[in-house]
Design an enzyme around this catalytic site. Sequence first.
Site, PDB file in Angstrom:
ATOM      1  N   GLU A 126      49.231  91.195 -72.769  1.00 64.00           N
ATOM      2  CA  GLU A 126      50.613  90.759 -72.549  1.00 64.00           C
ATOM      3  C   GLU A 126      50.631  89.600 -71.563  1.00 64.00           C
ATOM      4  OE1 GLU A 126      50.852  94.664 -70.582  1.00 64.00           O
ATOM      5  OE2 GLU A 126      52.457  93.761 -69.396  1.00 64.00           O
ATOM      6  N   LYS A 128      51.079  87.300 -68.377  1.00 69.59           N
ATOM      7  CA  LYS A 128      51.168  87.539 -66.936  1.00 69.59           C
ATOM      8  C   LYS A 128      52.303  86.654 -66.430  1.00 69.59           C
ATOM      9  CE  LYS A 128      48.415  87.858 -62.766  1.00 69.59           C
ATOM     10  NZ  LYS A 128      49.200  87.039 -61.844  1.00 69.59           N
ATOM     11  N   ASP A 130      54.782  84.746 -64.042  1.00 67.07           N
ATOM     12  CA  ASP A 130      54.614  84.131 -62.728  1.00 67.07           C
ATOM     13  C   ASP A 130      55.909  84.277 -61.927  1.00 67.07           C
ATOM     14  OD1 ASP A 130      53.485  82.813 -60.661  1.00 67.07           O
ATOM     15  OD2 ASP A 130      53.447  80.836 -61.622  1.00 67.07           O
ATOM     16  N   TYR A 236      56.709  96.152 -66.891  1.00 58.76           N
ATOM     17  CA  TYR A 236      55.375  96.246 -67.510  1.00 58.76           C
ATOM     18  C   TYR A 236      54.502  97.368 -66.948  1.00 58.76           C
ATOM     19  CZ  TYR A 236      54.470  93.286 -63.426  1.00 58.76           C
ATOM     20  OH  TYR A 236      54.422  92.787 -62.161  1.00 58.76           O
ATOM     21  N   LYS A 324      43.189  84.453 -66.575  1.00 57.13           N
ATOM     22  CA  LYS A 324      44.034  83.357 -66.098  1.00 57.13           C
ATOM     23  C   LYS A 324      43.921  82.114 -67.001  1.00 57.13           C
ATOM     24  CE  LYS A 324      45.881  83.796 -62.473  1.00 57.13           C
ATOM     25  NZ  LYS A 324      45.511  83.985 -61.070  1.00 57.13           N
ATOM     26  N   CYS A 429      31.261  70.410 -33.355  1.00 57.29           N
ATOM     27  CA  CYS A 429      32.593  70.915 -33.674  1.00 57.29           C
ATOM     28  C   CYS A 429      33.644  69.922 -33.184  1.00 57.29           C
ATOM     29  CB  CYS A 429      32.802  72.268 -33.008  1.00 57.29           C
ATOM     30  SG  CYS A 429      34.498  72.848 -33.127  1.00 57.29           S
ATOM     31  N   CYS A 432      35.838  71.654 -30.208  1.00 55.60           N
ATOM     32  CA  CYS A 432      35.380  72.042 -28.865  1.00 55.60           C
ATOM     33  C   CYS A 432      34.093  71.339 -28.452  1.00 55.60           C
ATOM     34  CB  CYS A 432      35.197  73.557 -28.777  1.00 55.60           C
ATOM     35  SG  CYS A 432      33.771  74.193 -29.665  1.00 55.60           S
ATOM     36  N   CYS A 447      30.680  76.254 -36.039  1.00 52.05           N
ATOM     37  CA  CYS A 447      30.781  75.926 -34.630  1.00 52.05           C
ATOM     38  C   CYS A 447      30.154  77.075 -33.849  1.00 52.05           C
ATOM     39  CB  CYS A 447      32.256  75.771 -34.274  1.00 52.05           C
ATOM     40  SG  CYS A 447      32.576  75.935 -32.519  1.00 52.05           S
ATOM     41  N   CYS A 453      35.831  78.256 -28.406  1.00 52.08           N
ATOM     42  CA  CYS A 453      36.375  77.210 -29.287  1.00 52.08           C
ATOM     43  C   CYS A 453      37.842  77.532 -29.552  1.00 52.08           C
ATOM     44  CB  CYS A 453      35.607  77.154 -30.597  1.00 52.08           C
ATOM     45  SG  CYS A 453      36.345  76.007 -31.767  1.00 52.08           S
TER      46      CYS A 453
HETATM   47  S1  IVH Z   1      50.120  95.027 -64.265  1.00 48.73           S
HETATM   48  C1  IVH Z   1      47.949  97.916 -61.206  1.00 48.73           C
HETATM   49  N1  IVH Z   1      51.209  93.282 -65.868  1.00 48.73           N
HETATM   50  O1  IVH Z   1      50.371  90.089 -61.387  1.00 48.73           O
HETATM   51  C2  IVH Z   1      48.402  96.558 -61.552  1.00 48.73           C
HETATM   52  N2  IVH Z   1      51.029  92.698 -63.580  1.00 48.73           N
HETATM   53  O2  IVH Z   1      47.824  89.730 -59.996  1.00 48.73           O
HETATM   54  C3  IVH Z   1      49.724  96.536 -62.200  1.00 48.73           C
HETATM   55  N3  IVH Z   1      51.996  90.516 -63.035  1.00 48.73           N
HETATM   56  O3  IVH Z   1      51.035  92.180 -58.663  1.00 48.73           O
HETATM   57  C4  IVH Z   1      50.119  95.177 -62.560  1.00 48.73           C
HETATM   58  N4  IVH Z   1      52.674  90.021 -65.060  1.00 48.73           N
HETATM   59  O4  IVH Z   1      53.021  91.042 -59.818  1.00 48.73           O
HETATM   60  C5  IVH Z   1      50.838  93.544 -64.613  1.00 48.73           C
HETATM   61  N5  IVH Z   1      52.219  91.876 -67.399  1.00 48.73           N
HETATM   62  C6  IVH Z   1      51.845  92.132 -66.148  1.00 48.73           C
HETATM   63  C7  IVH Z   1      52.077  91.227 -65.123  1.00 48.73           C
HETATM   64  C8  IVH Z   1      51.638  91.538 -63.834  1.00 48.73           C
HETATM   65  C9  IVH Z   1      52.622  89.618 -63.810  1.00 48.73           C
HETATM   66  C10 IVH Z   1      51.725  90.336 -61.609  1.00 48.73           C
HETATM   67  C11 IVH Z   1      52.072  91.514 -60.731  1.00 48.73           C
HETATM   68  C12 IVH Z   1      50.808  91.858 -59.999  1.00 48.73           C
HETATM   69  C13 IVH Z   1      50.031  90.586 -60.128  1.00 48.73           C
HETATM   70  C14 IVH Z   1      48.563  90.881 -60.052  1.00 48.73           C
END
Ligand code: IVH
Length: 709
Positions: A126, A128, A130, A236, A324, A429, A432, A447, A453
């Site tokens: 799914e 991610k 932002d 999610y 990512k 450094c 310092c 350093c 320092c």
């Molecule tokens: S699952 C146990 N699903 O990404 C982990 N996270 O880098 C549960 N995020 O803190 C997270 N989309 O804020 C999950 N489809 C998705 C997500 C997601 C964005 C974020 C979330 C998490 C961060 C982790």
Amino acid sequence: MVPEIAVSKLSKDQAKAELARLAKVLASANQRYHTDDAPEISDAQYDRLKQRNADIEAAFPDLKRADSPSDQVGAAVSETFSKITHAVRMLSLGNAFDDEDVVDFDTRVRKFLGTAMGTKLLYTAEPKIDGLSLSLRFEKGHLIHAVTRGDGEVGENVTNNARTIADIPQTITGAPDVMEIRGEVYMSHADFDALNDAQVKKGAKEFANPRNAAAGSLRQLDAKITAARPLRFFAYAWGELSEPLAGTQTAAIARIAAMGFSTNPLTKTCDGPKALIAQYARIEEQRATLGYDIDGVVYKVDDLSLQARLGFRSTTPRWAIAHKFPAEIAHTRIEAIEIQVGRTGALSPVARLLPVTVGGVVVSNATLHNEDYIKGVDSKGNAIREGRDIRVGDWVEVYRAGDVIPKIRDVDLSKRPDDSVPYDFPTICPECGSPAIREEGDSVARCTGGIICPAQAVEKLKHFVARGAFDIEGLGAKQIEMFFEDAELPVKEPADIFTLENRDAQNFTKLKNRDGWGARSATNLFAAINEKRKIPLNKLIFALGMRHVGDSTGTLLANNYGSWAAFEAAMDAAFDHKGEAWEQLNAIDGVGRVMATALVDTFHKGEARDAIDRLVAELDVQDMAKRDTSGSPVAGKVVVFTGTLELMSRAEAKVRAEDLGAKVSGSVSKKTDYVVAGPGAGSKAKKAKELGVTLLSEAQWLDLIGKNG
Ligand code: IVH
């Protein structure tokens, strides 16, 4: 401005009018202070007006108003959000950057579960999102509170604001009695553009990107402002549940959607890394037209009983990973190279850039990592960028991945000025003047000034008060820099933070009389500091800022030793890098020799140790909550696994045994209680027999731990 009449000269009518005026001014100042980042009067002015109000009331007691500002000592509106501890920690995700990482993830999962390569194993994929994560707690179908992630353990109570978000239902039917739904608050591109247009019209500051806009909008103390901002929410995941939602991730998400939450339409069940990577490609293709920001694809093991078996590794789940998207790139020129000295003394070169927009954010600095990176070689001496070095005046390719500091990928030699010269890395450094030495095998020069320092000391302090560490409200990097330089109330080491209030009380020039400070902000600061005297062990260990000891290592060590006394005693006992305490430290899964050395040595450096002792004397360090292992037949027992286990992997056996309070060791000794031997067990089983240690088969072990396992 009308000059103020001295209180002693006020007529009764004037006094009445003045009290009315002050009530209004102070109420408005309160409002501005709590809802805006730009209060209209300074703390000092506020304090002065409040004092004048009190003086008039003292002279004319019968004129005191029902809404007198004197009675509203910070009580009218809360200054910050209240804090709520998450019932189940909010964790982050590990990252995958390429297809190979995805295959490795699948291999790791299978290995842990003991699932053969040919056996079917489902995942979900799914987008991610932002944005910023939010946890919503429902009890008997009613939204009880909404809490930001915070440091994962404690977040901010933003319930009133969350209630203004259309995607968040406030009552639900058919939900478990206790249900925490987690997801991401975000802002669409269209709404973001419209909001920024409106900000420009108002003469207000524009937001850098939709995520900042969403965060800024959710964290408004006045819910009316949040209500006017178009926030959205995708669900999610979940936290505490009084009963399971379903047997699989896919079914759980379907159920959450049926309850009225928005779930992401691009979520797909996939039968292995190949299908996951295909879904990644599909999502990446649609990225530009989705209308909201995503920065990768999240993969999760679909079967929830397998998720439970896989569990977590300090701060990230074993059953999920974030794949990512590649970072965004821009071209610009290096105007200067400067050296920053970090908290561990590392000399970090930073490129000052001609400002350029990368992925919606203006970038004017980029990290250059270390001397080798500038030269164009890696830590093993192999060429990177085909050996092209980086110089002041060069045109470079800059990229940004997520929130991290931008990096430089490559140099355009065709644009290099004729008179450019290679960069000469400093050997002293710059802060310092102590020699900067690069030890054998270390990629950075450090350093050697240690605590003398100033840069190291300041950076250590900044780390100490940062989020995840002491996280002291009102004491950020800016204030640390100020106190560090302060002649009368200096803060040179962490312990000084906790003696600040007492020193201020004895001081002639009080903090509240300084520029930018007032009685209220000084009192608040001291209160915020005192609140943090009580600190969980893991945060203290992390806050000390020792080399190689990050957030998750802090937690790992804390869980292992349980109390400050036990941790300190172990570090002391391991001083000579020998013996039982040293071996035990090295045996912790996740602690290597390098880290162990750094830890033990910190406790044996005179000044560093003295500073730690001074700090701990000011604190009330909280032991780590012991897992409830009452009723566990193996609590406190020392167990060794050997040979091939057939019903679960060695890793899972270890995690389960530890969950039940047992200590898992790698070698058999007189202290061992059980040796669990699978087929092929050799010398360890033999040694167990010699020492008379109980020898169990895997099945006998599972019988012993019974339903607990
Ligand atoms: S699952 C146990 N699903 O990404 C982990 N996270 O880098 C549960 N995020 O803190 C997270 N989309 O804020 C999950 N489809 C998705 C997500 C997601 C964005 C974020 C979330 C998490 C961060 C982790």
